[in-house]
Design a protein around this motif. Sequence first.
Motif, PDB file in Angstrom:
ATOM      1  N   ALA A   1      -1.510  25.095  -1.739  1.00 39.79           N
ATOM      2  CA  ALA A   1      -1.967  24.900  -3.115  1.00 39.79           C
ATOM      3  C   ALA A   1      -1.611  23.505  -3.600  1.00 39.79           C
ATOM      4  CB  ALA A   1      -1.338  25.947  -4.020  1.00 39.79           C
ATOM      5  N   GLY A   2      -0.406  23.049  -3.244  1.00 43.31           N
ATOM      6  CA  GLY A   2       0.002  21.706  -3.632  1.00 43.31           C
ATOM      7  C   GLY A   2      -0.886  20.633  -3.028  1.00 43.31           C
ATOM      8  N   LEU A   3      -1.217  20.800  -1.740  1.00 43.01           N
ATOM      9  CA  LEU A   3      -2.100  19.844  -1.075  1.00 43.01           C
ATOM     10  C   LEU A   3      -3.492  19.851  -1.699  1.00 43.01           C
ATOM     11  CD1 LEU A   3      -1.074  20.395   2.666  1.00 43.01           C
ATOM     12  CD2 LEU A   3      -0.552  18.415   1.223  1.00 43.01           C
ATOM     13  N   TYR A   4      -3.955  21.029  -2.075  1.00 38.45           N
ATOM     14  CA  TYR A   4      -5.273  21.147  -2.703  1.00 38.45           C
ATOM     15  C   TYR A   4      -5.299  20.398  -4.035  1.00 38.45           C
ATOM     16  CZ  TYR A   4      -9.348  23.260  -4.949  1.00 38.45           C
ATOM     17  OH  TYR A   4     -10.536  23.451  -5.597  1.00 38.45           O
ATOM     18  N   ILE A   5      -4.242  20.596  -4.833  1.00 36.31           N
ATOM     19  CA  ILE A   5      -4.163  19.928  -6.138  1.00 36.31           C
ATOM     20  C   ILE A   5      -4.101  18.411  -5.965  1.00 36.31           C
ATOM     21  CG2 ILE A   5      -2.710  19.579  -8.166  1.00 36.31           C
ATOM     22  CD1 ILE A   5      -1.921  22.534  -7.946  1.00 36.31           C
ATOM     23  N   LEU A   6      -3.264  17.960  -5.035  1.00 33.99           N
ATOM     24  CA  LEU A   6      -3.133  16.522  -4.806  1.00 33.99           C
ATOM     25  C   LEU A   6      -4.434  15.914  -4.288  1.00 33.99           C
ATOM     26  CD1 LEU A   6       0.441  16.330  -3.250  1.00 33.99           C
ATOM     27  CD2 LEU A   6      -0.271  15.560  -5.525  1.00 33.99           C
ATOM     28  N   TYR A   7      -5.141  16.657  -3.446  1.00 36.37           N
ATOM     29  CA  TYR A   7      -6.408  16.171  -2.893  1.00 36.37           C
ATOM     30  C   TYR A   7      -7.404  15.903  -4.017  1.00 36.37           C
ATOM     31  CZ  TYR A   7     -10.679  16.075  -0.052  1.00 36.37           C
ATOM     32  OH  TYR A   7     -11.863  15.708   0.539  1.00 36.37           O
ATOM     33  N   HIS A   8      -7.520  16.848  -4.921  1.00 40.27           N
ATOM     34  CA  HIS A   8      -8.499  16.700  -5.995  1.00 40.27           C
ATOM     35  C   HIS A   8      -7.996  15.813  -7.126  1.00 40.27           C
ATOM     36  CE1 HIS A   8     -11.625  19.405  -4.491  1.00 40.27           C
ATOM     37  NE2 HIS A   8     -10.638  20.137  -4.001  1.00 40.27           N
ATOM     38  N   ALA A   9      -6.685  15.534  -7.147  1.00 36.53           N
ATOM     39  CA  ALA A   9      -6.151  14.627  -8.160  1.00 36.53           C
ATOM     40  C   ALA A   9      -6.361  13.165  -7.778  1.00 36.53           C
ATOM     41  CB  ALA A   9      -4.662  14.886  -8.369  1.00 36.53           C
ATOM     42  N   GLN A  10      -6.788  12.914  -6.551  1.00 34.14           N
ATOM     43  CA  GLN A  10      -6.943  11.532  -6.091  1.00 34.14           C
ATOM     44  C   GLN A  10      -7.990  10.766  -6.887  1.00 34.14           C
ATOM     45  OE1 GLN A  10      -7.305  11.120  -1.776  1.00 34.14           O
ATOM     46  NE2 GLN A  10      -6.055  12.946  -1.508  1.00 34.14           N
ATOM     47  N   ASP A  11      -9.008  11.473  -7.384  1.00 27.99           N
ATOM     48  CA  ASP A  11     -10.015  10.791  -8.199  1.00 27.99           C
ATOM     49  C   ASP A  11      -9.378  10.202  -9.452  1.00 27.99           C
ATOM     50  OD1 ASP A  11     -11.980  11.374  -6.402  1.00 27.99           O
ATOM     51  OD2 ASP A  11     -12.844  13.034  -7.538  1.00 27.99           O
ATOM     52  N   ASN A  12      -8.398  10.919 -10.021  1.00 26.99           N
ATOM     53  CA  ASN A  12      -7.719  10.415 -11.210  1.00 26.99           C
ATOM     54  C   ASN A  12      -6.860   9.200 -10.891  1.00 26.99           C
ATOM     55  OD1 ASN A  12      -8.745  12.450 -12.911  1.00 26.99           O
ATOM     56  ND2 ASN A  12      -7.177  13.876 -12.216  1.00 26.99           N
ATOM     57  N   LEU A  13      -6.431   9.103  -9.651  1.00 25.78           N
ATOM     58  CA  LEU A  13      -5.653   7.948  -9.220  1.00 25.78           C
ATOM     59  C   LEU A  13      -6.520   6.710  -9.079  1.00 25.78           C
ATOM     60  CD1 LEU A  13      -3.045   8.734  -6.390  1.00 25.78           C
ATOM     61  CD2 LEU A  13      -2.788   7.124  -8.271  1.00 25.78           C
ATOM     62  N   LEU A  14      -7.729   6.895  -8.584  1.00 24.01           N
ATOM     63  CA  LEU A  14      -8.568   5.765  -8.217  1.00 24.01           C
ATOM     64  C   LEU A  14      -9.524   5.324  -9.315  1.00 24.01           C
ATOM     65  CD1 LEU A  14      -9.503   3.746  -6.078  1.00 24.01           C
ATOM     66  CD2 LEU A  14     -11.018   5.514  -5.166  1.00 24.01           C
ATOM     67  N   TYR A  15     -10.166   6.272  -9.971  1.00 29.66           N
ATOM     68  CA  TYR A  15     -11.212   5.935 -10.935  1.00 29.66           C
ATOM     69  C   TYR A  15     -10.677   6.035 -12.366  1.00 29.66           C
ATOM     70  CZ  TYR A  15     -13.906   7.052  -6.743  1.00 29.66           C
ATOM     71  OH  TYR A  15     -14.374   7.103  -5.452  1.00 29.66           O
ATOM     72  N   HIS A  16     -10.866   4.947 -13.135  1.00 33.16           N
ATOM     73  CA  HIS A  16     -10.362   4.902 -14.507  1.00 33.16           C
ATOM     74  C   HIS A  16     -11.454   4.426 -15.470  1.00 33.16           C
ATOM     75  CE1 HIS A  16      -6.255   5.655 -13.181  1.00 33.16           C
ATOM     76  NE2 HIS A  16      -6.507   4.825 -12.194  1.00 33.16           N
ATOM     77  N   PRO A  17     -12.517   5.215 -15.625  1.00 28.57           N
ATOM     78  CA  PRO A  17     -13.601   4.820 -16.534  1.00 28.57           C
ATOM     79  C   PRO A  17     -13.208   4.868 -17.998  1.00 28.57           C
ATOM     80  CG  PRO A  17     -13.960   7.041 -15.719  1.00 28.57           C
ATOM     81  CD  PRO A  17     -12.795   6.501 -14.950  1.00 28.57           C
ATOM     82  N   ASP A  18     -12.067   5.506 -18.318  1.00 28.88           N
ATOM     83  CA  ASP A  18     -11.654   5.637 -19.709  1.00 28.88           C
ATOM     84  C   ASP A  18     -10.514   4.692 -20.082  1.00 28.88           C
ATOM     85  OD1 ASP A  18      -9.889   6.878 -18.034  1.00 28.88           O
ATOM     86  OD2 ASP A  18      -9.652   8.698 -19.238  1.00 28.88           O
ATOM     87  N   LEU A  19     -10.247   3.694 -19.251  1.00 20.31           N
ATOM     88  CA  LEU A  19      -9.225   2.696 -19.554  1.00 20.31           C
ATOM     89  C   LEU A  19      -9.873   1.312 -19.667  1.00 20.31           C
ATOM     90  CD1 LEU A  19      -6.260   3.686 -17.192  1.00 20.31           C
ATOM     91  CD2 LEU A  19      -6.472   4.076 -19.644  1.00 20.31           C
TER      92      LEU A  19
END
Length: 340
Positions: free
Chosen positions: A49-67
């Motif tokens: 479950a942790g790996l799944y969450i981290l995998y899908h959280a990577q987009d938040n790490l890379l893409y910042h259209p709201d900053l």
Amino acid sequence: MVKADWKIVKIVTAIATKIWAASLGTLLTCVILYCFYGSLISFSIFLFAGLYILYHAQDNLLYHPDLPSNSRVYIPVPAMHNLPYETVNIRTSDNATLHAFFIKQNDDKSTFVPTIVYFHGNAGNMGHRLQNVWGIYYNLNCNILMVEYRGYGLSTGSPSEKGLCMDGRAAVDYLYTRHDLDHQKIILFGRSLGGAVAIDVAADLEYSGKIMALMVENTFTSIPDMAVELVHPNVKYLPNVFYKNKYYSIDKVDRIRVPVLFITGLADNLVPPRMMQTLHMKCGSTRKRLLEFTGGSHNDTWVIDGYYQGIATFLVECHDVVHPLQTPPKRNHWPEIHEV
């Protein structure tokens, strides 16, 4: 280095805020399973479950259209900097709609000058890059197509590696529908994340035949390589399957055959300059040049003396299409913009 560390802290904090509920739910589930089924099963479920969450959280790490904030709502327009433009909407092959600006030279010469497709970095929107585009327009006498990726600014959809690479191809295809420019003088330009997009398009055999040259600035070899730099050296042992976004420019650059200009700021404290040097060395083009600027950082290499002259020299070497540099008009003060 302090600035880069602060950016990392802000990114990690934002990700933690967005996924705390999922993490708490996972932990609670594991506690319940532990009580009823034992430690081995609950630990396994917690791990996956942790790996799944981290995998899908990577987009938040890379893409910042709201900053910075309101970047999805407010897009500065070229007219604010005395640039003639038209707003265009580009349809991609998967039906996303890209918001774009086409900034054209005077009608009497727009069909004789190069057209640059401008791919921006991973934060904000295309309007935040108008300072640099102003310099390109007036110093290099080029048309510029500014592209806003899916999920950025007023473009539809959500950002992803596959999606951004499709956006790059759609931008080139759009230019071929216009009859007010020279299709033999299309040049791709990408900074940071935009460099990875530009490299992907230029490495495509079909699209390499549609462009005259490629220019990339302060871009990286791959996302896994950047993870080693930004997270911890031991991350290099993490299997690539765990990366949702990879952007393996290092594996694509050797397929490029058009002339390539690599622009690097040697004071870049986010993307190590050695990555640009590696990309230059691995590039398969026989017409490649590495342009290095002492003092240029990740976001402001374009303000260093000699920047536009270096690009102009490269373009002249590619093809005798760039007119002599003209004296640009005076500009107003512009606020400083930071990419991440």
